[in-house]
Design a protein around this motif. Sequence first.
Motif, PDB file in Angstrom:
ATOM      1  N   ALA A   1     -44.447 -29.783 -23.856  1.00  0.00           N
ATOM      2  CA  ALA A   1     -45.364 -31.130 -23.358  1.00  0.00           C
ATOM      3  C   ALA A   1     -45.018 -31.129 -21.573  1.00  0.00           C
ATOM      4  O   ALA A   1     -44.907 -31.010 -20.522  1.00  0.00           O
ATOM      5  CB  ALA A   1     -44.197 -32.129 -23.505  1.00  0.00           C
ATOM      6  N   ALA A   2     -43.808 -29.789 -21.245  1.00  0.00           N
ATOM      7  CA  ALA A   2     -43.093 -30.235 -20.336  1.00  0.00           C
ATOM      8  C   ALA A   2     -43.432 -29.066 -19.257  1.00  0.00           C
ATOM      9  O   ALA A   2     -44.068 -29.360 -18.786  1.00  0.00           O
ATOM     10  CB  ALA A   2     -41.272 -29.700 -20.280  1.00  0.00           C
ATOM     11  N   LEU A   3     -43.706 -27.417 -20.297  1.00  0.00           N
ATOM     12  CA  LEU A   3     -44.315 -26.697 -19.662  1.00  0.00           C
ATOM     13  C   LEU A   3     -46.414 -27.015 -19.232  1.00  0.00           C
ATOM     14  O   LEU A   3     -46.610 -26.705 -17.547  1.00  0.00           O
ATOM     15  CB  LEU A   3     -44.701 -25.481 -20.459  1.00  0.00           C
ATOM     16  N   ILE A   4     -46.993 -28.175 -19.688  1.00  0.00           N
ATOM     17  CA  ILE A   4     -48.495 -27.748 -19.377  1.00  0.00           C
ATOM     18  C   ILE A   4     -47.669 -28.957 -18.647  1.00  0.00           C
ATOM     19  O   ILE A   4     -48.586 -29.100 -17.484  1.00  0.00           O
ATOM     20  CB  ILE A   4     -48.760 -29.504 -21.080  1.00  0.00           C
TER      21      ILE A   4
ATOM     22  N   THR B   1     -45.583 -29.323 -16.444  1.00  0.00           N
ATOM     23  CA  THR B   1     -45.078 -28.495 -15.320  1.00  0.00           C
ATOM     24  C   THR B   1     -46.908 -26.985 -14.488  1.00  0.00           C
ATOM     25  O   THR B   1     -46.671 -27.345 -12.986  1.00  0.00           O
ATOM     26  CB  THR B   1     -44.212 -27.272 -15.016  1.00  0.00           C
ATOM     27  N   PHE B   2     -47.505 -26.684 -15.748  1.00  0.00           N
ATOM     28  CA  PHE B   2     -48.248 -25.604 -14.787  1.00  0.00           C
ATOM     29  C   PHE B   2     -50.260 -26.542 -15.156  1.00  0.00           C
ATOM     30  O   PHE B   2     -50.230 -25.997 -13.754  1.00  0.00           O
ATOM     31  CB  PHE B   2     -48.501 -24.969 -15.890  1.00  0.00           C
ATOM     32  N   VAL B   3     -50.212 -27.964 -15.576  1.00  0.00           N
ATOM     33  CA  VAL B   3     -51.708 -28.657 -15.414  1.00  0.00           C
ATOM     34  C   VAL B   3     -51.428 -29.432 -14.183  1.00  0.00           C
ATOM     35  O   VAL B   3     -50.475 -29.974 -14.049  1.00  0.00           O
ATOM     36  CB  VAL B   3     -51.619 -28.868 -15.959  1.00  0.00           C
ATOM     37  N   LYS B   4     -52.035 -28.947 -13.035  1.00  0.00           N
ATOM     38  CA  LYS B   4     -51.687 -29.301 -11.248  1.00  0.00           C
ATOM     39  C   LYS B   4     -52.961 -30.815 -11.934  1.00  0.00           C
ATOM     40  O   LYS B   4     -53.554 -31.707 -12.810  1.00  0.00           O
ATOM     41  CB  LYS B   4     -52.129 -29.634 -10.340  1.00  0.00           C
ATOM     42  N   ASN B   5     -51.627 -31.856 -10.825  1.00  0.00           N
ATOM     43  CA  ASN B   5     -52.863 -33.606 -11.055  1.00  0.00           C
ATOM     44  C   ASN B   5     -53.370 -33.662 -12.780  1.00  0.00           C
ATOM     45  O   ASN B   5     -54.128 -35.314 -12.616  1.00  0.00           O
ATOM     46  CB  ASN B   5     -54.264 -33.309 -10.393  1.00  0.00           C
ATOM     47  N   ILE B   6     -51.968 -34.171 -12.945  1.00  0.00           N
ATOM     48  CA  ILE B   6     -52.381 -34.859 -14.122  1.00  0.00           C
ATOM     49  C   ILE B   6     -50.317 -36.042 -14.198  1.00  0.00           C
ATOM     50  O   ILE B   6     -49.771 -35.593 -13.408  1.00  0.00           O
ATOM     51  CB  ILE B   6     -51.880 -34.309 -15.614  1.00  0.00           C
ATOM     52  N   ASN B   7     -51.031 -37.057 -14.627  1.00  0.00           N
ATOM     53  CA  ASN B   7     -49.195 -37.832 -15.004  1.00  0.00           C
ATOM     54  C   ASN B   7     -49.304 -38.607 -16.155  1.00  0.00           C
ATOM     55  O   ASN B   7     -48.437 -38.781 -16.178  1.00  0.00           O
ATOM     56  CB  ASN B   7     -49.779 -39.257 -14.386  1.00  0.00           C
ATOM     57  N   TRP B   8     -49.466 -37.792 -17.360  1.00  0.00           N
ATOM     58  CA  TRP B   8     -49.321 -38.021 -18.167  1.00  0.00           C
ATOM     59  C   TRP B   8     -49.727 -37.044 -19.684  1.00  0.00           C
ATOM     60  O   TRP B   8     -50.865 -36.416 -19.067  1.00  0.00           O
ATOM     61  CB  TRP B   8     -50.138 -38.958 -19.236  1.00  0.00           C
TER      62      TRP B   8
ATOM     63  N   LEU C   1     -51.792 -42.680 -39.183  1.00  0.00           N
ATOM     64  CA  LEU C   1     -51.913 -43.191 -37.898  1.00  0.00           C
ATOM     65  C   LEU C   1     -51.129 -42.139 -37.225  1.00  0.00           C
ATOM     66  O   LEU C   1     -50.588 -41.276 -37.432  1.00  0.00           O
ATOM     67  CB  LEU C   1     -50.048 -43.847 -37.878  1.00  0.00           C
ATOM     68  N   LEU C   2     -51.672 -42.813 -35.553  1.00  0.00           N
ATOM     69  CA  LEU C   2     -51.140 -41.507 -34.343  1.00  0.00           C
ATOM     70  C   LEU C   2     -49.490 -41.452 -33.969  1.00  0.00           C
ATOM     71  O   LEU C   2     -49.770 -43.196 -33.512  1.00  0.00           O
ATOM     72  CB  LEU C   2     -52.227 -41.125 -33.586  1.00  0.00           C
ATOM     73  N   ILE C   3     -49.026 -41.290 -34.308  1.00  0.00           N
ATOM     74  CA  ILE C   3     -47.677 -41.566 -34.096  1.00  0.00           C
ATOM     75  C   ILE C   3     -46.889 -40.687 -32.974  1.00  0.00           C
ATOM     76  O   ILE C   3     -47.714 -39.662 -32.729  1.00  0.00           O
ATOM     77  CB  ILE C   3     -46.141 -41.086 -34.376  1.00  0.00           C
ATOM     78  N   LEU C   4     -46.631 -41.234 -31.913  1.00  0.00           N
ATOM     79  CA  LEU C   4     -46.222 -40.739 -30.157  1.00  0.00           C
ATOM     80  C   LEU C   4     -45.096 -39.463 -30.328  1.00  0.00           C
ATOM     81  O   LEU C   4     -44.256 -39.562 -31.295  1.00  0.00           O
ATOM     82  CB  LEU C   4     -45.307 -41.462 -28.857  1.00  0.00           C
ATOM     83  N   GLY C   5     -45.334 -38.483 -30.214  1.00  0.00           N
ATOM     84  CA  GLY C   5     -44.425 -37.708 -30.026  1.00  0.00           C
ATOM     85  C   GLY C   5     -43.960 -37.048 -28.970  1.00  0.00           C
ATOM     86  O   GLY C   5     -43.808 -37.820 -27.748  1.00  0.00           O
ATOM     87  N   PRO C   6     -43.629 -36.222 -28.404  1.00  0.00           N
ATOM     88  CA  PRO C   6     -42.968 -36.116 -27.582  1.00  0.00           C
ATOM     89  C   PRO C   6     -44.114 -35.883 -26.452  1.00  0.00           C
ATOM     90  O   PRO C   6     -44.924 -35.390 -26.617  1.00  0.00           O
ATOM     91  CB  PRO C   6     -42.646 -34.162 -27.454  1.00  0.00           C
ATOM     92  N   PHE C   7     -43.579 -36.160 -24.904  1.00  0.00           N
ATOM     93  CA  PHE C   7     -44.482 -36.785 -23.799  1.00  0.00           C
ATOM     94  C   PHE C   7     -43.992 -36.116 -22.126  1.00  0.00           C
ATOM     95  O   PHE C   7     -42.639 -36.641 -22.369  1.00  0.00           O
ATOM     96  CB  PHE C   7     -45.329 -38.146 -23.816  1.00  0.00           C
ATOM     97  N   GLN C   8     -44.281 -36.242 -21.694  1.00  0.00           N
ATOM     98  CA  GLN C   8     -43.631 -36.377 -20.755  1.00  0.00           C
ATOM     99  C   GLN C   8     -45.550 -37.130 -19.129  1.00  0.00           C
ATOM    100  O   GLN C   8     -46.006 -36.950 -19.511  1.00  0.00           O
ATOM    101  CB  GLN C   8     -43.896 -35.344 -19.291  1.00  0.00           C
ATOM    102  N   GLY C   9     -44.236 -38.471 -18.618  1.00  0.00           N
ATOM    103  CA  GLY C   9     -44.770 -39.295 -17.886  1.00  0.00           C
ATOM    104  C   GLY C   9     -44.321 -41.039 -18.297  1.00  0.00           C
ATOM    105  O   GLY C   9     -42.987 -40.831 -18.968  1.00  0.00           O
ATOM    106  N   LYS C  10     -45.430 -41.651 -18.493  1.00  0.00           N
ATOM    107  CA  LYS C  10     -44.753 -43.404 -18.311  1.00  0.00           C
ATOM    108  C   LYS C  10     -44.836 -43.864 -19.727  1.00  0.00           C
ATOM    109  O   LYS C  10     -45.738 -43.150 -20.779  1.00  0.00           O
ATOM    110  CB  LYS C  10     -45.478 -43.813 -17.655  1.00  0.00           C
TER     111      LYS C  10
END
Length: 173
Positions: free
Chosen positions: A41-44, A46-53, A63-72
């Motif tokens: 999640a951290a690498l994505i 960092t490398f993918v520009k113009n994303i907020n999450w 059920l989809l359970i929230l996993g590791p992420f970067q964002g709000k």
Amino acid sequence: MITVEEEIDINKKTSYLSLINAVENLLETEHNELSILANCAALIKTFVKNINWAGFYLLKNELLILGPFQGKLACNPIRVGSGVCGKCVEARATIVVGNVHEFEGHIPCDEATNSEIVIPIFIDDEIYGVLDLDSKMFNRFSTVDRRFLEQITVIIARGVKMAKEKNPDVCLV
Ligand code: SME
């Protein structure tokens, strides 16, 4: 003379090749499922520009359970069939949304988001979870993004499968 669009595509491809390289390097030494997802999640982000999450939801009992992420802060859990993530699981296919405000059932997490891409992650033909990326830009995700992000999920799935085999006692789902 190349067009602006062609230049954007060339820059994107260069960034994605660096991202793939970074993910492959990580997987050579990292064999813990949670740590793989957290650092991917951290690498994505960092490398993918113009994303907020950027992050993962893992499938457990419909059920989809929230996993590791970067964002709000993000919504959790998400039912299969709900939102872009749940519809992606239902369709077993990538969903690209150019304008989230026009997608019926879209679940807003960060209100600044205007476009989104959700890619299913398969392990042995079963859905393990999804990779979700949001952007404040409309129509942020092109076929180039889709192609590379699908390739990245295949690499991540391989790493997660290996981690589960090596460390079955610390599996997330
Ligand atoms: N928008 C998603 C919910 C997850 S957030 O974007 C992080 C959806 O509609 O499923």
